[in-house]
Design an enzyme around this catalytic site. Sequence first.
Site, PDB file in Angstrom:
ATOM      1  N   THR A 125      15.200  -3.980   3.190  1.00 31.38           N
ATOM      2  CA  THR A 125      15.763  -4.247   1.843  1.00 31.38           C
ATOM      3  C   THR A 125      16.203  -5.741   1.584  1.00 31.38           C
ATOM      4  O   THR A 125      16.091  -6.280   0.491  1.00 31.38           O
ATOM      5  CB  THR A 125      16.860  -3.159   1.538  1.00 31.38           C
ATOM      6  OG1 THR A 125      16.721  -2.111   1.726  1.00 31.38           O
ATOM      7  CG2 THR A 125      17.485  -3.215  -0.020  1.00 31.38           C
ATOM      8  N   HIS A 156      13.240  -7.959   0.602  1.00 30.51           N
ATOM      9  CA  HIS A 156      12.686  -7.606  -0.754  1.00 30.51           C
ATOM     10  C   HIS A 156      13.577  -8.364  -1.734  1.00 30.51           C
ATOM     11  O   HIS A 156      13.101  -8.903  -2.710  1.00 30.51           O
ATOM     12  CB  HIS A 156      12.934  -6.055  -1.211  1.00 30.51           C
ATOM     13  CG  HIS A 156      11.754  -5.242  -0.495  1.00 30.51           C
ATOM     14  ND1 HIS A 156      10.698  -5.517  -0.421  1.00 30.51           N
ATOM     15  CD2 HIS A 156      12.175  -4.334   0.668  1.00 30.51           C
ATOM     16  CE1 HIS A 156       9.800  -4.483   0.229  1.00 30.51           C
ATOM     17  NE2 HIS A 156      10.612  -3.858   0.966  1.00 30.51           N
TER      18      HIS A 156
HETATM   19 ZN   LIG Z   1      19.562  -1.607   4.976  1.00 35.42          ZN
END
Ligand SMILES: [Zn+2]
Length: 345
Positions: free
Chosen positions: A39, A42
């Site tokens: 994440t 990203h």
């Molecule tokens: Zn995470």
Amino acid sequence: MRAAVITGPGEVEVTTVDDPVPGPREVVVAVSGCGICGTDLHILDGEFAPALPIVPGHEFAGEVVAVGSEVGSGDPAGGSGSGGRRGLRPAVGDQVAVDPSLPCGDCHYCRRGRFTFCERWNAVGVSVAGAAAEYVAVPAANCVRLPEGIRTADAALVEPLSCAVRGYDVLRSSLAEHYLVYGAGTMGLIMTALAMRAGAVSVDVVDVNPARLEAARVLGCTGAVTDAAQLDRPRGWDAVIDCTGVVEAIEDGITRVGKGGTFLQFGVAGEGATARFSPHRVYSHEITIVGSLAVLHSFDRAAELFVAGVVDPDLLISDRLPLAEYPAAVQRVRAGVGRKVQVIP
Ligand SMILES: [Zn+2]
Ligand SMILES: [Zn+2]
């Protein structure tokens, strides 16, 4: 304080920012350890562009060093120490793991308890300042107090563990099943450890990188191979869990699900990715395909599992780097070397 700041797509620096001040129902946590995951990549790649600049970091634990005016004052967030999250009332000096979720509580999905679908979705380290920093302000109610004897930085693993616990909620696993896990990274290893805890008869692990399989063997998995075709299970597996997000693995995994079995999509595939499967097989073998997004009603249970020693931090955490090396830490995650990479402020 010092903090990692993502200033634009692909740009991250460790710099000095203002110290956080707790809101009335917040606490400030001195971060002991902060994990990095896909994440964060990203975010760094600008896929949550409206949030930049942002201090990343949503997997973390630390010590409470300041509390807001309403924390512990006897309001509903304070409670009376009944043991639930609302009774915790974290005080200065408490060691805590922190659920980064910040659902609005009021939208269509929140009112149905589906907080991960919140239409005003926010999370610490994703849309508001996170824990790749010396200090972070978080809602008091998001803190779970850790008992004595826990190395606080290691409890940054509670967040990824809570996502895995949610995955098992979706999977609805039962005793005496055969599991096949794709991916021997941090999440694959956590899924493997939980399968063993959930009463699996066997847990096989597939990873195209043979070096990554060693940790799965240390965990005590049944088979650890680079191709599921090397495993002998003609009736297939009751539960197949993808922890890779890689289309080839997903397509292969769905073909390995036995009659009446379940495929769990847990790894993060690209938004544009498509995978092929046989609808006739899904129909005739009564295969269930399910997905699991993130922590949902699972953080406290994950904290309990963590305290009970269900996962081994020394096996899962491969790198503990100083905060100043955040850019290098991100590169290690991107290169896929090692397992969980942490920064230690
Ligand atoms: Zn995470
Ligand atoms: Zn909402």
